[in-house]
Design a protein around this motif. Sequence first.
Motif, PDB file in Angstrom:
ATOM      1  N   ALA A 232      39.706 -10.431  21.588  1.00 49.28           N
ATOM      2  CA  ALA A 232      40.803  -9.502  21.318  1.00 49.28           C
ATOM      3  C   ALA A 232      41.268  -9.571  19.862  1.00 49.28           C
ATOM      4  O   ALA A 232      42.448  -9.367  19.570  1.00 49.28           O
ATOM      5  N   GLN A 233      40.324  -9.810  18.973  1.00 48.51           N
ATOM      6  CA  GLN A 233      40.681  -9.891  17.550  1.00 48.51           C
ATOM      7  C   GLN A 233      41.267  -8.572  17.046  1.00 48.51           C
ATOM      8  O   GLN A 233      42.213  -8.563  16.271  1.00 48.51           O
ATOM      9  N   HIS A 234      40.696  -7.455  17.501  1.00 47.51           N
ATOM     10  CA  HIS A 234      41.191  -6.143  17.088  1.00 47.51           C
ATOM     11  C   HIS A 234      42.678  -6.006  17.395  1.00 47.51           C
ATOM     12  O   HIS A 234      43.476  -5.590  16.548  1.00 47.51           O
ATOM     13  N   ASP A 235      43.071  -6.378  18.624  1.00 47.90           N
ATOM     14  CA  ASP A 235      44.463  -6.246  19.041  1.00 47.90           C
ATOM     15  C   ASP A 235      45.383  -7.148  18.225  1.00 47.90           C
ATOM     16  O   ASP A 235      46.499  -6.744  17.856  1.00 47.90           O
ATOM     17  N   MET A 236      44.932  -8.366  17.948  1.00 49.56           N
ATOM     18  CA  MET A 236      45.749  -9.297  17.184  1.00 49.56           C
ATOM     19  C   MET A 236      45.941  -8.806  15.743  1.00 49.56           C
ATOM     20  O   MET A 236      47.050  -8.832  15.207  1.00 49.56           O
TER      21      MET A 236
ATOM     22  N   TYR B 144      38.561 -10.349   3.231  1.00 47.92           N
ATOM     23  CA  TYR B 144      38.434 -10.500   4.677  1.00 47.92           C
ATOM     24  C   TYR B 144      38.308  -9.100   5.266  1.00 47.92           C
ATOM     25  O   TYR B 144      39.017  -8.185   4.850  1.00 47.92           O
ATOM     26  N   SER B 145      37.404  -8.931   6.223  1.00 52.21           N
ATOM     27  CA  SER B 145      37.169  -7.587   6.733  1.00 52.21           C
ATOM     28  C   SER B 145      36.883  -7.600   8.230  1.00 52.21           C
ATOM     29  O   SER B 145      36.274  -8.543   8.760  1.00 52.21           O
ATOM     30  N   TYR B 146      37.330  -6.532   8.887  1.00 50.91           N
ATOM     31  CA  TYR B 146      37.033  -6.340  10.302  1.00 50.91           C
ATOM     32  C   TYR B 146      36.348  -4.992  10.479  1.00 50.91           C
ATOM     33  O   TYR B 146      36.972  -3.932  10.362  1.00 50.91           O
ATOM     34  N   LYS B 147      35.047  -5.011  10.699  1.00 52.99           N
ATOM     35  CA  LYS B 147      34.240  -3.827  11.018  1.00 52.99           C
ATOM     36  C   LYS B 147      34.449  -2.651  10.057  1.00 52.99           C
ATOM     37  O   LYS B 147      34.359  -1.488  10.448  1.00 52.99           O
ATOM     38  N   ASN B 148      34.752  -2.931   8.829  1.00 55.27           N
ATOM     39  CA  ASN B 148      34.929  -1.893   7.800  1.00 55.27           C
ATOM     40  C   ASN B 148      36.068  -0.914   8.096  1.00 55.27           C
ATOM     41  O   ASN B 148      36.131   0.162   7.510  1.00 55.27           O
ATOM     42  N   ILE B 149      36.957  -1.292   9.010  1.00 53.58           N
ATOM     43  CA  ILE B 149      38.083  -0.403   9.305  1.00 53.58           C
ATOM     44  C   ILE B 149      39.429  -1.059   8.962  1.00 53.58           C
ATOM     45  O   ILE B 149      40.464  -0.395   8.972  1.00 53.58           O
ATOM     46  N   PHE B 150      39.400  -2.355   8.682  1.00 53.41           N
ATOM     47  CA  PHE B 150      40.607  -3.061   8.261  1.00 53.41           C
ATOM     48  C   PHE B 150      40.198  -4.218   7.375  1.00 53.41           C
ATOM     49  O   PHE B 150      39.281  -4.981   7.714  1.00 53.41           O
ATOM     50  N   SER B 151      40.847  -4.353   6.234  1.00 50.85           N
ATOM     51  CA  SER B 151      40.484  -5.437   5.324  1.00 50.85           C
ATOM     52  C   SER B 151      41.700  -5.954   4.568  1.00 50.85           C
ATOM     53  O   SER B 151      42.720  -5.266   4.437  1.00 50.85           O
TER      54      SER B 151
ATOM     55  N   GLU C  39      39.518 -15.175  10.163  1.00 52.26           N
ATOM     56  CA  GLU C  39      38.557 -16.281  10.141  1.00 52.26           C
ATOM     57  C   GLU C  39      38.192 -16.777  11.537  1.00 52.26           C
ATOM     58  O   GLU C  39      37.105 -17.308  11.756  1.00 52.26           O
ATOM     59  N   LEU C  40      39.102 -16.592  12.508  1.00 53.73           N
ATOM     60  CA  LEU C  40      38.853 -17.079  13.864  1.00 53.73           C
ATOM     61  C   LEU C  40      37.769 -16.282  14.583  1.00 53.73           C
ATOM     62  O   LEU C  40      36.908 -16.833  15.260  1.00 53.73           O
ATOM     63  N   GLU C  41      37.826 -14.953  14.491  1.00 55.05           N
ATOM     64  CA  GLU C  41      36.882 -14.060  15.162  1.00 55.05           C
ATOM     65  C   GLU C  41      36.796 -14.346  16.656  1.00 55.05           C
ATOM     66  O   GLU C  41      35.720 -14.483  17.234  1.00 55.05           O
ATOM     67  N   GLU C  42      37.962 -14.433  17.292  1.00 53.61           N
ATOM     68  CA  GLU C  42      37.987 -14.740  18.720  1.00 53.61           C
ATOM     69  C   GLU C  42      38.238 -13.479  19.549  1.00 53.61           C
ATOM     70  O   GLU C  42      38.316 -12.370  19.030  1.00 53.61           O
TER      71      GLU C  42
END
Length: 281
Positions: free
Chosen positions: A144-148, A9-16, A139-142
């Motif tokens: 303020a996902q970064h903050d959560m 699972y990955s978020y913009k290559n800065i958190f996985s 998986e939600l990608e809603e």
Amino acid sequence: MAIQNIQSYSYKNIFSLQTVQFQKSCVVNSPQQIEQFKIFWIKEGSGTYNIDFKSYSFKGNTLFFVSPGQVFSVVSEKMKEIYQLSFTRDFYCLQAHDTEVACNGVLFNNVYETPFVFPSENEAEKLNFILLSLIEEFELEETAQHDMLQSLLKQFIVYSVRMKEEKDVVKENTETKLFKDFSLLVELNFTKLHSVTDYANRLGLSPKSLTKHFKKIGTQTPSDFIKSRIITEAKRLLLYTNKAIKHIAFELGFNDPAYFSRFFTKATGSSPKEFKKNYSL
């Protein structure tokens, strides 16, 4: 390496987040330099890892933490289930949270003692709940996902710090506080300042008094502490850059490359050139 199952699972290559299940043991002889902050949670397994050229063995439910720049390799491991969290400074700035989660020298940015944490069954349940929440958020990608995601990562780190501090039961006295202050000063200045006197002066002590304080807590001498940090960085630069030895010497605060070579050889038993050649094989 025999991997049964892997989920990423990955978020913009800065958190996985990765979950990995193994079938058989594996051996990785080639060291790698860590590029992001990483948290490994071995839920079931055992092994021996080399981190910054030191060997660490573990067995059972284990958490450990590595920082960018540290050198990591697997000597042996026999695993069933692993979680790996990876994040960049851009995603979660440790310095901004030092007071709240005591990251400095407790979990991350610690080249002197790689932190291992051994969660109890109850503690593991709390961490597992956070990981399940992370997966759901990935998986939600809603909105303020970064903050959560950042908030959940912070919870994981806070729980880890609490476990580490509770199990270590280190009494905060004059000596331990002085050691923390000294180690931070060394981390910030070891490429410029090499003498115990330089650091003692900044701490308002004489070199002799500083050494006495270190002796009380049974750690290495201030001089050896400084040398160890310089050698660790020298090894990293020799192994993971193409810089000439003389340039590495200058970068580490040595005006004379020949003196740096003697310093390194005395500390490690091999010259910088020999170390680079032998460890790269």
